[in-house]
Design an enzyme around this catalytic site. Structure first.
Site, mmCIF file in Angstrom:
data_model
loop_
_atom_site.group_PDB
_atom_site.id
_atom_site.type_symbol
_atom_site.label_atom_id
_atom_site.label_comp_id
_atom_site.label_asym_id
_atom_site.label_seq_id
_atom_site.Cartn_x
_atom_site.Cartn_y
_atom_site.Cartn_z
ATOM 1 N N TYR A 155 65.543 101.965 31.941
ATOM 2 C CA TYR A 155 66.359 100.899 32.756
ATOM 3 C C TYR A 155 66.229 100.955 33.995
ATOM 4 O O TYR A 155 66.193 100.138 34.749
ATOM 5 C CB TYR A 155 67.921 100.651 31.784
ATOM 6 C CG TYR A 155 68.510 99.723 32.410
ATOM 7 C CD1 TYR A 155 68.455 98.315 31.923
ATOM 8 C CD2 TYR A 155 69.661 99.868 33.458
ATOM 9 C CE1 TYR A 155 69.234 97.254 32.309
ATOM 10 C CE2 TYR A 155 70.417 98.971 33.524
ATOM 11 C CZ TYR A 155 70.217 97.510 33.086
ATOM 12 O OH TYR A 155 71.140 96.714 33.779
ATOM 13 N N LYS A 159 64.714 98.631 37.150
ATOM 14 C CA LYS A 159 65.576 98.177 38.003
ATOM 15 C C LYS A 159 65.270 98.384 39.419
ATOM 16 O O LYS A 159 65.123 97.990 40.479
ATOM 17 C CB LYS A 159 66.858 98.415 37.869
ATOM 18 C CG LYS A 159 67.614 97.676 36.669
ATOM 19 C CD LYS A 159 67.656 96.238 36.379
ATOM 20 C CE LYS A 159 67.980 95.464 35.295
ATOM 21 N NZ LYS A 159 67.814 94.278 35.233
#
Ligand code: NAP
Length: 245
Positions: A155, A159
């Site tokens: 994740y 990002k």
């Protein structure tokens, strides 16, 4: 309330959580909204029923990680609306696990949806915006991009990738009056956090200086500011909404 009358806005992940609040805020201010979602038809229908202006809301089921599906989506958009003014690339998922134990599929899926999906949505949006020499592109990233978080290597990498992509794209499009920015929310009360235990929730709230999680509407307000005409000199930036995290 208006401000976006006649504007055409694409929001991915528009049917739940942060994207839903963003799509609703644009609708309330007069925009026509193309709302993209992944698979949950029930949530999409519930969202349509909850809006007061369903005539300006066009919902499309499209997996943003699927290049052909995104291409077809934009063909539809161009046919129907000719061009778009704003893209909010918000669709995102988590598949947490410590890196040493992380399945390759969980690494890949998160990168595919969060990062490659943002690339594919932006690539096609830029082509339309270039023609009209105007546009606003906003990616929803996360503070985990620079902080990191145990269990979120996939994740956080996705990002962080969005931020690098945004900074490069902002330099490519500035001359054509297309601004490109990221909005970076901290802990926001959505279904994305449904798997947290009550103990984790109270532990994480202690990490936030304002001692609460944020609301999707608080993120939407910032997105609408960046999408508006008053933000014409803001590009290549990451705006944090984290309660001081
Ligand atoms: P959410 O409540 O889980 O909603 C996710 C939305 O994205 C849903 O509409 C979902 O559609 C859509 N979506 C998921 N996979 C998709 C795909 N492959 N193609 C198209 N649409 C897809 O999530 P959220 O909390 O609102 O998060 C929105 C964004 O904010 C994400 O990028 C997330 O990383 C970021 N963010 C969230 C937080 C937070 O605390 N909530 C913090 C920082 C950043 P379906 O309903 O069809 O699945």
């Amino acid at each position: 309330m208006s401000g976006f009358d006649g504007r055409k806005v694409v929001v991915t992940g528009a049917t739940r959580g942060i994207g839903r609040a963003i799509a609703l805020a644009f609708l309330e201010r007069g925009a026509t909204v193309v709302g993209v979602y992944g698979s949950n038809d029930e949530a999409a229908e519930a969202f349509r029923e909850s809006t007061e202006c369903p005539d300006r809301l066009f919902l499309y089921k499209c997996d943003v990680s699927d290049y052909n599906a995104v291409t077809e989506l934009y063909e539809e958009i161009e046919k129907k609306f000719d061009t778009i003014d704003v893209l909010v690339s918000n669709a995102g998922i988590r598949r947490d696990g410590v890196l040493a134990m992380m399945a390759r599929e969980d690494w890949q899926r998160v990168i595919d949806v969060n990062l490659t999906g943002s690339f594919q949505m932006a690539k096609q949006a830029v082509m339309l915006m270039m023609k009209q020499r105007y546009g606003r592109i906003i990616f929803i990233t996360s503070p985990m991009a620079h902080m990191g978080f145990a269990g979120q290597a996939n994740y956080a990498a996705s990002k962080a990738g969005q931020i690098g992509m945004m900074r490069s794209l902002s330099k490519e499009t500035a001359k054509r009056k297309i601004t490109v920015n990221c909005v970076s929310p901290g802990f926001i009360e959505t279904e994305l956090l449904d798997d947290l235990t009550p103990e984790q929730i109270s532990e994480y709230k202690k990490l936030v200086p304002v001692r609460r999680f944020g609301k999707p509407e608080e993120v939407a307000d910032v997105v609408l500011f960046l999408a508006g005409d008053k933000a014409s000199y803001i590009t290549g930036s990451v705006l944090e909404i984290t309660g001081g995290l």
